[in-house]
Enzyme design. Structure first.
Site: not given
Length: 236
Positions: A43, A88, A182
């Site tokens: 992402h 992810d 992230s």
């Protein structure tokens, strides 16, 4: 990173920062795993990614800091079909390799999975306060624990039963990765075990740990792609 302190300038030579040609702010982290490859979260994909290596302070860059762009990107699933809970992970090949230097060096892939209770270090330039965002000039580091996956399933009932995900945090709250972290690494006992990918809307709350892609489960896929087998399939 909430509840952490400024990282030691020498402890994160493998940590990279992602930004875009448009926005100068670091929006994700990543991890250098050899001279030519960076691992991050799917992402964190954007059109014009720039990769900063050897960074500590944004305002006063290290003299050996480098900027690279990705030449190729590889996903477990096509970049848009990984789910919020699954796969992810993104592997980026740098257009030009980087050499090791004072503040740049890769970290190796894990040889064993981490065990529950392991102390792990999370790091990044993400916000250091949760409701209002405060982006630090330097990366922050915090020690958190690998928790039983069931702690995360209790907090997030929609989590799948299958687990290629690590659950990590502090049960009583206070330390956590947060927005902007992230894609960055979770380092347990010196091994690169997790990629930060998801947490509750308010970071560092009691009994709401963060979720990290479990790097160990993807090592075969990563090594296949790096060695040129670009059709390698991801673990189911």
């Amino acid at each position: 990173v909430i509840g952490g302190v400024e990282c030691n300038i020498n402890e994160h030579r493998f940590l990279v920062a992602l930004y875009t040609s448009r926005s100068r702010r670091f929006y994700c982290g990543g991890t250098l795993i050899n001279q030519e490859w960076v691992l991050t979260a799917a992402h964190c994909d954007r059109k014009n990614i720039r990769i900063k290596l050897g960074m500590h302070s944004e305002k006063v860059p290290n003299e050996d800091a480098q900027t690279r762009v990705p030449k190729e990107k590889f996903f477990c699933l096509s970049s848009k079909t990984y789910t919020k809970w699954d796969k992810d992970i993104m592997l980026m090949r740098l257009k030009r390799p980087v050499n090791n230097s004072t503040h740049i060096a890769p970290v190796s892939l894990p040889s064993n999975p981490p065990s529950v209770g392991s102390v792990c270090r999370v790091m990044g330039w993400g916000t250091i306060t949760s409701s209002q965002e405060t982006h630090p000039d330097v990366p922050h580091c915090a020690n958190i624990n690998i928790l039983d996956y069931e702690v995360c399933r209790a907090a997030y009932p929609e989590l799948p039963v299958t687990r290629r995900t690590l659950c990590a945090g502090i049960l009583e709250g206070g330390k956590d990765s947060c927005n902007g972290d992230s894609g960055g690494p979770l380092i347990c006992n010196g091994q690169f075990q997790g990629i930060a990918y998801w947490g509750a809307d308010t970071c560092a709350q009691p009994r709401e740990p963060g979720l990290y892609t479990k790097v160990f489960d993807y090592t075969d896929w990563i090594q296949s792609i790096i060695s040129g087998n670009t059709d390698a399939t991801c673990p189911q």
